[in-house]
Design an enzyme around this catalytic site. Sequence first.
Site, PDB file in Angstrom:
ATOM      1  N   SER A  78      39.235  68.507   9.987  1.00  0.00           N
ATOM      2  CA  SER A  78      39.331  67.272   9.318  1.00  0.00           C
ATOM      3  C   SER A  78      40.045  67.677   8.080  1.00  0.00           C
ATOM      4  CB  SER A  78      37.813  66.724   8.828  1.00  0.00           C
ATOM      5  OG  SER A  78      37.278  67.690   8.306  1.00  0.00           O
ATOM      6  N   CYS A  79      40.234  66.537   7.377  1.00  0.00           N
ATOM      7  CA  CYS A  79      41.088  66.669   5.849  1.00  0.00           C
ATOM      8  C   CYS A  79      40.806  68.011   4.995  1.00  0.00           C
ATOM      9  CB  CYS A  79      40.725  65.341   4.882  1.00  0.00           C
ATOM     10  SG  CYS A  79      41.502  65.489   3.305  1.00  0.00           S
ATOM     11  N   PRO A  80      41.647  68.770   4.337  1.00  0.00           N
ATOM     12  CA  PRO A  80      43.073  68.464   4.582  1.00  0.00           C
ATOM     13  C   PRO A  80      43.906  69.133   5.620  1.00  0.00           C
ATOM     14  CG  PRO A  80      42.575  70.126   3.124  1.00  0.00           C
ATOM     15  CD  PRO A  80      41.528  69.934   3.698  1.00  0.00           C
TER      16      PRO A  80
END
Lengths: 211, 81
Positions: free
Chosen positions: B17-19
């Site tokens: 997931s982000c980033p």
Amino acid sequence: MSTDAAETEETPEEKAAASGDEAPTADGADVPQTEAELQARIEELEDTVTTLEREVDDGPMKMTIIATKGTLDMAYPPLILASTAAAFGWDVVVFHTFWGLDILHEEKSSNLQLSSVGNPNMPVPNALAALPGMDRVTTKMMAKKIDDNNTATIEELIEVSLEQGVEMQACQMTIELMDYDEDDFYDDVTVGVGAATALEHMAESDVQLLV
Amino acid sequence: MTDAIDVTETLDVKGASCPMPVVKTKSAIDDLAEGEVLEVLSTDSGSMSDIDGWASGTKGVSLLDQVEDGDLYKHYVEKTA
């Protein structure tokens, strides 16, 4: 713009044919009349755009983040922004001071705690949150969530940030204040810097953040 | 349209997931040559906006296409410089 001269021969005829006396009203306003004039105007604008791009393009974007917090939740924003900005090709400096130093501390960074007190979003009321050991409980809950969601860990983010060329700085004054040793930090961390260095980077930056 | 894209490398960031999708895409693009295309496979719904934003804010890359395929988000990024 050299086409301009060549094209002027045609334009008087066309102007005359079109509307006799009306043409001169375009007095220096440069209203394009023919395809050739439009073409010349486009070329002129293209040149202007190139010049402006050159002016704007004085190197990559720059960002300076001042990281002052060492809790698990507050360690994430500077690291996520720094690593992402580096992926954009930006020059990034993160200046760590006070508890922000713990993010760069090799031992402590893997064991950052969440504060249960004073955070109304915590699952426990403040009166209970203040009990001994409660921070450890809420930190464990958060760590489990991070794991379940496949969220990058603090160490992973530090690693990718350094890999991508983010300059991680550790404030010298607070290293001494907190009784840390320069060897406590990750290998590529810059030490021996202070507020003046931070300000110098902030002044040159397009984005400055205090976290 | 996707069938027409000639993919050089595929980056699998499923689960991340982000980033990470953006950060790993950037690293993978660095290893490609001009004109080559990177396919990014992600399960992060935020990657649709993030890769788009990254590609438009980053020099030398061009986002050719983005495809949503159930829980999978596919991105096609060309290295242009």
